[in-house]
Design a protein around this motif. Structure first.
Motif, PDB file in Angstrom:
ATOM      1  N   UNK A  77      -3.436   8.503   8.765  1.00  0.00           N
ATOM      2  CA  UNK A  77      -3.578   7.674   7.660  1.00  0.00           C
ATOM      3  C   UNK A  77      -5.332   7.230   7.368  1.00  0.00           C
ATOM      4  N   UNK A  78      -6.070   7.527   8.145  1.00  0.00           N
ATOM      5  CA  UNK A  78      -7.286   6.682   8.289  1.00  0.00           C
ATOM      6  C   UNK A  78      -8.281   7.933   6.653  1.00  0.00           C
ATOM      7  N   UNK A  79      -7.769   9.226   6.872  1.00  0.00           N
ATOM      8  CA  UNK A  79      -8.025   9.204   5.058  1.00  0.00           C
ATOM      9  C   UNK A  79      -8.064   9.399   3.733  1.00  0.00           C
ATOM     10  N   UNK A  80      -6.920   8.044   3.632  1.00  0.00           N
ATOM     11  CA  UNK A  80      -6.292   7.651   2.528  1.00  0.00           C
ATOM     12  C   UNK A  80      -7.185   7.328   1.963  1.00  0.00           C
ATOM     13  N   UNK A  81      -7.883   7.866   0.081  1.00  0.00           N
ATOM     14  CA  UNK A  81      -8.753   7.999  -0.987  1.00  0.00           C
ATOM     15  C   UNK A  81      -8.179   7.436  -2.128  1.00  0.00           C
ATOM     16  N   UNK A  82      -9.212   8.166  -3.044  1.00  0.00           N
ATOM     17  CA  UNK A  82      -8.559   7.097  -4.445  1.00  0.00           C
ATOM     18  C   UNK A  82      -7.548   7.951  -5.285  1.00  0.00           C
ATOM     19  N   UNK A  83      -7.183   8.570  -4.772  1.00  0.00           N
ATOM     20  CA  UNK A  83      -6.113   9.563  -6.301  1.00  0.00           C
ATOM     21  C   UNK A  83      -4.926   8.642  -6.796  1.00  0.00           C
ATOM     22  N   UNK A  84      -5.069   6.966  -6.385  1.00  0.00           N
ATOM     23  CA  UNK A  84      -3.528   7.052  -6.729  1.00  0.00           C
ATOM     24  C   UNK A  84      -2.360   6.159  -5.707  1.00  0.00           C
ATOM     25  N   UNK A 133      -2.273   0.281   4.362  1.00  0.00           N
ATOM     26  CA  UNK A 133      -2.162   1.057   3.764  1.00  0.00           C
ATOM     27  C   UNK A 133      -2.507   1.152   2.269  1.00  0.00           C
ATOM     28  N   UNK A 134      -1.502   0.264   1.535  1.00  0.00           N
ATOM     29  CA  UNK A 134      -0.916   0.085   0.011  1.00  0.00           C
ATOM     30  C   UNK A 134      -2.856  -0.925  -0.411  1.00  0.00           C
ATOM     31  N   UNK A 135      -2.831  -1.717   0.522  1.00  0.00           N
ATOM     32  CA  UNK A 135      -4.137  -1.984  -0.145  1.00  0.00           C
ATOM     33  C   UNK A 135      -4.932  -1.462  -0.142  1.00  0.00           C
ATOM     34  N   UNK A 136      -5.120  -0.232   0.566  1.00  0.00           N
ATOM     35  CA  UNK A 136      -6.805   0.857   0.767  1.00  0.00           C
ATOM     36  C   UNK A 136      -6.175   1.406  -0.754  1.00  0.00           C
ATOM     37  N   UNK A 137      -5.098   2.372  -1.051  1.00  0.00           N
ATOM     38  CA  UNK A 137      -4.578   2.225  -1.570  1.00  0.00           C
ATOM     39  C   UNK A 137      -4.902   1.811  -3.444  1.00  0.00           C
ATOM     40  N   UNK A 138      -4.639   0.824  -3.361  1.00  0.00           N
ATOM     41  CA  UNK A 138      -5.231   0.018  -4.744  1.00  0.00           C
ATOM     42  C   UNK A 138      -6.439  -0.213  -5.135  1.00  0.00           C
ATOM     43  N   UNK A 141      -7.839   2.506  -6.094  1.00  0.00           N
ATOM     44  CA  UNK A 141      -7.912   3.391  -7.138  1.00  0.00           C
ATOM     45  C   UNK A 141      -8.244   3.048  -8.400  1.00  0.00           C
ATOM     46  N   UNK A 142      -8.130   1.520  -7.792  1.00  0.00           N
ATOM     47  CA  UNK A 142      -8.189   0.663  -9.612  1.00  0.00           C
ATOM     48  C   UNK A 142      -6.852   0.507  -9.844  1.00  0.00           C
ATOM     49  N   UNK A 143      -5.852   1.199  -9.380  1.00  0.00           N
ATOM     50  CA  UNK A 143      -4.488   1.064  -9.955  1.00  0.00           C
ATOM     51  C   UNK A 143      -4.284  -0.552 -10.090  1.00  0.00           C
ATOM     52  N   UNK A 144      -3.840  -1.149 -11.166  1.00  0.00           N
ATOM     53  CA  UNK A 144      -2.746  -2.686 -11.571  1.00  0.00           C
ATOM     54  C   UNK A 144      -1.013  -1.881 -11.448  1.00  0.00           C
ATOM     55  N   UNK A 145      -0.618  -2.200  -9.720  1.00  0.00           N
ATOM     56  CA  UNK A 145       0.770  -2.072 -10.102  1.00  0.00           C
ATOM     57  C   UNK A 145       1.703  -3.872 -10.361  1.00  0.00           C
ATOM     58  N   UNK A 146       2.811  -3.217 -10.827  1.00  0.00           N
ATOM     59  CA  UNK A 146       3.517  -4.475 -11.391  1.00  0.00           C
ATOM     60  C   UNK A 146       4.569  -4.929  -9.719  1.00  0.00           C
TER      61      UNK A 146
END
Length: 218
Positions: A77-84, A133-138, A141-146
């Protein structure tokens, strides 16, 4: 492999040999609930007394295998990136699937873990929450989630638990892995629909991330 009559091994080395031998036995089709120390000793070619010196019960050995399994899975899980959200969750599930597929014993250890949870003998650790993991993705990526990260994490964990139960019912087989991947894709699609990811804010590049999360796109 250790041979009968070889010089005495250090306890740590004996435990490592036992874990490797247990994995080989599980990979050959023996289920975790039927594994015995005698099977492991024979596979490791060590006296049973030498094995019981470091593992007094097969449950202790299985516990160590489970710890190894969880640590190896976490490393994926360490390779989570910025892909959304959509891209990164699919990658997360795909990498986990490859990890399971790489070693037949991993499938049986996962099945045994689910069995213990269903029996109420194992409580899933808080550390398995999807929130980090979700914090890292957010953040990356800079996404905004509902939905909030906590709400999305709760939903994700419930869905993944359902996937694991289905995996347990189907058995630790290649067909079960294929069905697990199809379930994973549906879970990702459902989570993305619920989160409704939006574009990153215009000032995203000026945002500072917590040091432990690294840099966007890293």
């Amino acid at each position: 492999m250790a041979q009968w009559g070889m010089p005495r091994m250090q306890p740590a080395d004996r435990r490592a040999l036992a874990r490797m031998a247990a994995r080989q036995v599980l990979a050959n089709g023996v289920t975790a609930d039927r594994l015995t120390l005698r099977m492991v000793a024979e596979q490791a070619q060590m006296p049973l007394a030498s094995l019981t010196y470091v593992y007094g019960a097969v449950g202790d050995l299985l516990d160590d295998l489970h710890v190894e399994f969880m640590a190896a899975g976490a490393a994926k899980q360490a390779n989570i990136g910025a892909g959304g959200l959509h891209k990164e969750l699919l990658k997360l599930f795909r990498d986990y699937l490859k990890f399971l597929h790489a070693d037949r014993s991993n499938l049986e250890i996962l099945r045994w873990q689910v069995l213990l949870v269903l029996r109420g003998e194992l409580v899933v650790p808080e550390g398995l929450s999807m929130a980090p993991l979700l914090i890292q993705i957010k953040e990356r990526s800079g996404e905004r989630w509902r939905l909030s990260v906590d709400d999305l994490s709760t939903l994700a964990q419930e869905m993944i638990s359902g996937m694991h139960i289905q995996f347990f019912v189907r058995g630790a087989t290649e067909a079960a892995l294929e069905a697990w991947w199809q379930d994973a894709r549906m879970v990702v699609d459902a989570l993305v629909r619920l989160a409704e990811p939006g574009p990153r804010p215009a000032n995203y590049r000026r945002m500072r991330l917590p040091a432990e999360l690294g840099k966007p796109g890293r």
